[in-house]
Design a protein around this motif. Sequence first.
Motif, PDB file in Angstrom:
ATOM      1  N   VAL A 127       9.904   0.224   7.080  1.00 17.49           N
ATOM      2  CA  VAL A 127      10.210   1.289   8.027  1.00 17.49           C
ATOM      3  C   VAL A 127      11.190   2.286   7.414  1.00 17.49           C
ATOM      4  O   VAL A 127      11.059   3.504   7.576  1.00 17.49           O
ATOM      5  CB  VAL A 127      10.770   0.700   9.339  1.00 17.49           C
ATOM      6  N   SER A 128      12.182   1.780   6.682  1.00 17.46           N
ATOM      7  CA  SER A 128      13.143   2.662   6.017  1.00 17.46           C
ATOM      8  C   SER A 128      12.450   3.567   5.013  1.00 17.46           C
ATOM      9  O   SER A 128      12.742   4.770   4.930  1.00 17.46           O
ATOM     10  CB  SER A 128      14.222   1.829   5.313  1.00 17.46           C
ATOM     11  N   ALA A 129      11.510   3.000   4.252  1.00 16.67           N
ATOM     12  CA  ALA A 129      10.783   3.800   3.254  1.00 16.67           C
ATOM     13  C   ALA A 129       9.916   4.859   3.936  1.00 16.67           C
ATOM     14  O   ALA A 129       9.833   5.998   3.466  1.00 16.67           O
ATOM     15  CB  ALA A 129       9.916   2.884   2.395  1.00 16.67           C
ATOM     16  N   LEU A 130       9.298   4.504   5.049  1.00 15.98           N
ATOM     17  CA  LEU A 130       8.473   5.466   5.783  1.00 15.98           C
ATOM     18  C   LEU A 130       9.339   6.584   6.367  1.00 15.98           C
ATOM     19  O   LEU A 130       8.976   7.755   6.311  1.00 15.98           O
ATOM     20  CB  LEU A 130       7.694   4.752   6.889  1.00 15.98           C
ATOM     21  N   ARG A 131      10.487   6.215   6.916  1.00 16.58           N
ATOM     22  CA  ARG A 131      11.387   7.220   7.479  1.00 16.58           C
ATOM     23  C   ARG A 131      11.874   8.176   6.408  1.00 16.58           C
ATOM     24  O   ARG A 131      12.028   9.377   6.639  1.00 16.58           O
ATOM     25  CB  ARG A 131      12.583   6.543   8.146  1.00 16.58           C
ATOM     26  N   ALA A 132      12.152   7.641   5.226  1.00 13.59           N
ATOM     27  CA  ALA A 132      12.624   8.487   4.131  1.00 13.59           C
ATOM     28  C   ALA A 132      11.579   9.523   3.737  1.00 13.59           C
ATOM     29  O   ALA A 132      11.914  10.582   3.192  1.00 13.59           O
ATOM     30  CB  ALA A 132      12.987   7.619   2.925  1.00 13.59           C
TER      31      ALA A 132
ATOM     32  N   ALA B 140      11.483  16.179  15.364  1.00 12.29           N
ATOM     33  CA  ALA B 140      12.356  16.398  14.205  1.00 12.29           C
ATOM     34  C   ALA B 140      12.777  15.045  13.654  1.00 12.29           C
ATOM     35  O   ALA B 140      13.645  14.377  14.208  1.00 12.29           O
ATOM     36  CB  ALA B 140      13.578  17.213  14.613  1.00 12.29           C
ATOM     37  N   THR B 141      12.104  14.619  12.583  1.00  9.83           N
ATOM     38  CA  THR B 141      12.394  13.296  12.029  1.00  9.83           C
ATOM     39  C   THR B 141      13.381  13.341  10.873  1.00  9.83           C
ATOM     40  O   THR B 141      14.070  12.373  10.613  1.00  9.83           O
ATOM     41  CB  THR B 141      11.099  12.632  11.528  1.00  9.83           C
ATOM     42  N   ASP B 142      13.442  14.477  10.155  1.00 10.78           N
ATOM     43  CA  ASP B 142      14.263  14.511   8.957  1.00 10.78           C
ATOM     44  C   ASP B 142      15.755  14.511   9.261  1.00 10.78           C
ATOM     45  O   ASP B 142      16.558  14.007   8.491  1.00 10.78           O
ATOM     46  CB  ASP B 142      13.920  15.748   8.108  1.00 10.78           C
ATOM     47  N   GLN B 143      16.156  15.044  10.430  1.00  6.95           N
ATOM     48  CA  GLN B 143      17.567  15.169  10.692  1.00  6.95           C
ATOM     49  C   GLN B 143      18.255  13.825  10.862  1.00  6.95           C
ATOM     50  O   GLN B 143      19.464  13.715  10.707  1.00  6.95           O
ATOM     51  CB  GLN B 143      17.807  16.022  11.948  1.00  6.95           C
ATOM     52  N   ARG B 144      17.473  12.779  11.175  1.00  8.85           N
ATOM     53  CA  ARG B 144      18.076  11.464  11.320  1.00  8.85           C
ATOM     54  C   ARG B 144      17.609  10.478  10.270  1.00  8.85           C
ATOM     55  O   ARG B 144      17.942   9.318  10.306  1.00  8.85           O
ATOM     56  CB  ARG B 144      17.776  10.891  12.731  1.00  8.85           C
ATOM     57  N   ALA B 145      16.780  10.947   9.346  1.00  9.63           N
ATOM     58  CA  ALA B 145      16.289  10.026   8.321  1.00  9.63           C
ATOM     59  C   ALA B 145      17.422   9.571   7.434  1.00  9.63           C
ATOM     60  O   ALA B 145      17.564   8.397   7.122  1.00  9.63           O
ATOM     61  CB  ALA B 145      15.215  10.700   7.468  1.00  9.63           C
ATOM     62  N   GLY B 146      18.302  10.525   7.019  1.00 10.27           N
ATOM     63  CA  GLY B 146      19.475  10.148   6.250  1.00 10.27           C
ATOM     64  C   GLY B 146      19.129   9.556   4.912  1.00 10.27           C
ATOM     65  O   GLY B 146      17.975   9.450   4.519  1.00 10.27           O
ATOM     66  N   LYS B 147      20.132   9.180   4.182  1.00 16.55           N
ATOM     67  CA  LYS B 147      19.944   8.605   2.858  1.00 16.55           C
ATOM     68  C   LYS B 147      20.189   7.089   2.867  1.00 16.55           C
ATOM     69  O   LYS B 147      19.890   6.404   1.909  1.00 16.55           O
ATOM     70  CB  LYS B 147      20.894   9.271   1.868  1.00 16.55           C
TER      71      LYS B 147
ATOM     72  N   LEU C 102       0.837  -1.208   0.000  1.00 23.18           N
ATOM     73  CA  LEU C 102       0.000   0.000   0.000  1.00 23.18           C
ATOM     74  C   LEU C 102       0.867   1.252   0.000  1.00 23.18           C
ATOM     75  O   LEU C 102       0.570   2.228  -0.690  1.00 23.18           O
ATOM     76  CB  LEU C 102      -0.923   0.002   1.213  1.00 23.18           C
ATOM     77  N   HIS C 103       1.953   1.216   0.772  1.00 21.25           N
ATOM     78  CA  HIS C 103       2.849   2.375   0.809  1.00 21.25           C
ATOM     79  C   HIS C 103       3.488   2.602  -0.559  1.00 21.25           C
ATOM     80  O   HIS C 103       3.575   3.749  -1.028  1.00 21.25           O
ATOM     81  CB  HIS C 103       3.930   2.167   1.858  1.00 21.25           C
ATOM     82  N   ALA C 104       3.902   1.524  -1.207  1.00 25.76           N
ATOM     83  CA  ALA C 104       4.511   1.649  -2.531  1.00 25.76           C
ATOM     84  C   ALA C 104       3.525   2.230  -3.538  1.00 25.76           C
ATOM     85  O   ALA C 104       3.921   2.945  -4.473  1.00 25.76           O
ATOM     86  CB  ALA C 104       5.012   0.279  -3.000  1.00 25.76           C
ATOM     87  N   ALA C 105       2.241   1.944  -3.346  1.00 23.37           N
ATOM     88  CA  ALA C 105       1.207   2.451  -4.248  1.00 23.37           C
ATOM     89  C   ALA C 105       0.705   3.832  -3.845  1.00 23.37           C
ATOM     90  O   ALA C 105      -0.223   4.368  -4.458  1.00 23.37           O
ATOM     91  CB  ALA C 105       0.032   1.468  -4.289  1.00 23.37           C
ATOM     92  N   GLY C 106       1.307   4.406  -2.798  1.00 18.86           N
ATOM     93  CA  GLY C 106       0.895   5.734  -2.344  1.00 18.86           C
ATOM     94  C   GLY C 106      -0.400   5.745  -1.576  1.00 18.86           C
ATOM     95  O   GLY C 106      -1.062   6.786  -1.484  1.00 18.86           O
ATOM     96  N   ARG C 107      -0.779   4.605  -0.990  1.00 24.51           N
ATOM     97  CA  ARG C 107      -2.060   4.510  -0.286  1.00 24.51           C
ATOM     98  C   ARG C 107      -1.895   4.197   1.201  1.00 24.51           C
ATOM     99  O   ARG C 107      -2.817   3.736   1.856  1.00 24.51           O
ATOM    100  CB  ARG C 107      -2.953   3.459  -0.964  1.00 24.51           C
ATOM    101  N   PHE C 108      -0.706   4.473   1.717  1.00 22.06           N
ATOM    102  CA  PHE C 108      -0.460   4.289   3.155  1.00 22.06           C
ATOM    103  C   PHE C 108       0.349   5.493   3.645  1.00 22.06           C
ATOM    104  O   PHE C 108       1.546   5.414   3.901  1.00 22.06           O
ATOM    105  CB  PHE C 108       0.301   2.980   3.405  1.00 22.06           C
ATOM    106  N   PRO C 109      -0.323   6.652   3.763  1.00 24.08           N
ATOM    107  CA  PRO C 109       0.370   7.902   4.088  1.00 24.08           C
ATOM    108  C   PRO C 109       0.626   8.094   5.585  1.00 24.08           C
ATOM    109  O   PRO C 109       0.341   9.153   6.153  1.00 24.08           O
ATOM    110  CB  PRO C 109      -0.595   8.957   3.550  1.00 24.08           C
ATOM    111  N   ALA C 110       1.156   7.069   6.237  1.00 29.02           N
ATOM    112  CA  ALA C 110       1.387   7.159   7.681  1.00 29.02           C
ATOM    113  C   ALA C 110       2.509   8.146   7.985  1.00 29.02           C
ATOM    114  O   ALA C 110       3.562   8.113   7.348  1.00 29.02           O
ATOM    115  CB  ALA C 110       1.733   5.781   8.245  1.00 29.02           C
ATOM    116  N   THR C 111       2.278   8.997   8.954  1.00 27.65           N
ATOM    117  CA  THR C 111       3.303   9.953   9.383  1.00 27.65           C
ATOM    118  C   THR C 111       3.907   9.568  10.727  1.00 27.65           C
ATOM    119  O   THR C 111       4.933  10.116  11.124  1.00 27.65           O
ATOM    120  CB  THR C 111       2.718  11.367   9.501  1.00 27.65           C
TER     121      THR C 111
END
Length: 449
Positions: free
Chosen positions: A59-64, A438-445, A34-43
């Motif tokens: 989890v990695s994809a959600l963090r990104a 602040a989630t982006d500062q540790r999301a990383g690549k 669902l997340h890959a299809a853009g239908r799981f917009p969990a924040t």
Amino acid sequence: MENVIPFPYAVAPVQPVGHFIRLGESGYNKLANLHAAGRFPATRVVVDASRLKHQKELVSALRAKGAEVVLDTKVAELSALEKFEGYARHAPWAGLGHGGPLTPAHFDPKRAEDIFGQIARFAIEYKVHAVLAPGHFLADPTFGGWFDIDRASCLALRRALDREGGREIAIDYQLIVPHTALNDDAARSDFLGGLQDLPYDNLWVRASGFGNDAGPLTTKRFITAMAGLHNLGKPIIADYLGGLVGHAALAFGAISGLSHGIGEKERFDAHSWHKPAKKADNSNFGRATRIFMAGLDRSATIPELELMADARGGRRIVTCCDRACCPHGLKDTIADPRQHAAYQSFTMMAELAAVPDLNREQHFLSGRMADVDRQARQAKELKFDVTEAAGRKIDVAQLTKRLVDHSKQVEKMRLSLEDLHESRADGGARVRSLAARATDQRAGKAGLK
């Protein structure tokens, strides 16, 4: 001609609401799709330490995407006789019990195994943003000192995170109690006193014996009880709660957010945790698939749903009419019930979040509450084809009774909440809103290891 200086209209504040999705023990592959299809917009998501290694790609994809990741250590389950051999046994620190539940001695910070150090290193390795401090069911009849241990554990975990290099990882506190304890003034006073000076951001309340099927009086008392915890000055997350009951608590400002699964984990009960687990019954190969009916705030099996849809006037009651969710109506709902449940959950939360804080009670009562009441009254009048029902192995009398009982309960819920709303002339006490971490500062690549 005089200059008229226009003053801007006052805009009612819109406070955020927290929506945490528990990824759960199974079914996360579907959520990944669902997340890959853009239908799981969990924040915000909650991951179990027992399953995170299997969910790290999701989890990695959600963090990104900037999602906040909260770690549940599963310590509550690992310390319970009924639960320690379930999915929780896969948590890295489950082995400390040597084949049995974790005991109070395992939470001694001076113990050689150092469960807090293990949790801290795991949290850092998987780059989570927050950890639910080790908590236990406080009504455990086999041990009455868990509250003191849990408070000390919160402090020990903070020290361990700081020591291991996880200073930026936050801690949330779990209060796991019978829902009746929340109504007790003396018990609430103890909670307030014990939780005042601990290093945590948000208070998570897991109320045993309470959930999305709670009755009108129980729901009303829960909302009132949560107001009694507002003096902590902390945002409050109602864990294992969803549906109409959860939305009511949010609308009335009793809680800051909800935590539940997609179509699951919307009710919690620990009354038998101190007993040995029952042997699995292998006579049934899995439970029947149940599909959420948003208009009724209830679920039904596929045969029941189809029977209700075939009844005169039934299709418009049970069919998802949102073409963004189910383009082909009932057919799509049945084909992908988890996608349907996810879409409905996110949509309803987003609608409530968009309403100014002080207007949410009335919006909820005249909107979703009234809609469910109306459709429940219509559903109880459905007439079913007895022959068709027999072919689907459905007891018509039993199904009709369930619909009638549900309609009565919903009506009582509406009246109860309307009474509560009218009695709160000033809007009543409202909980502190949830702050964004602040989630982006540790999301990383790099993603997870």
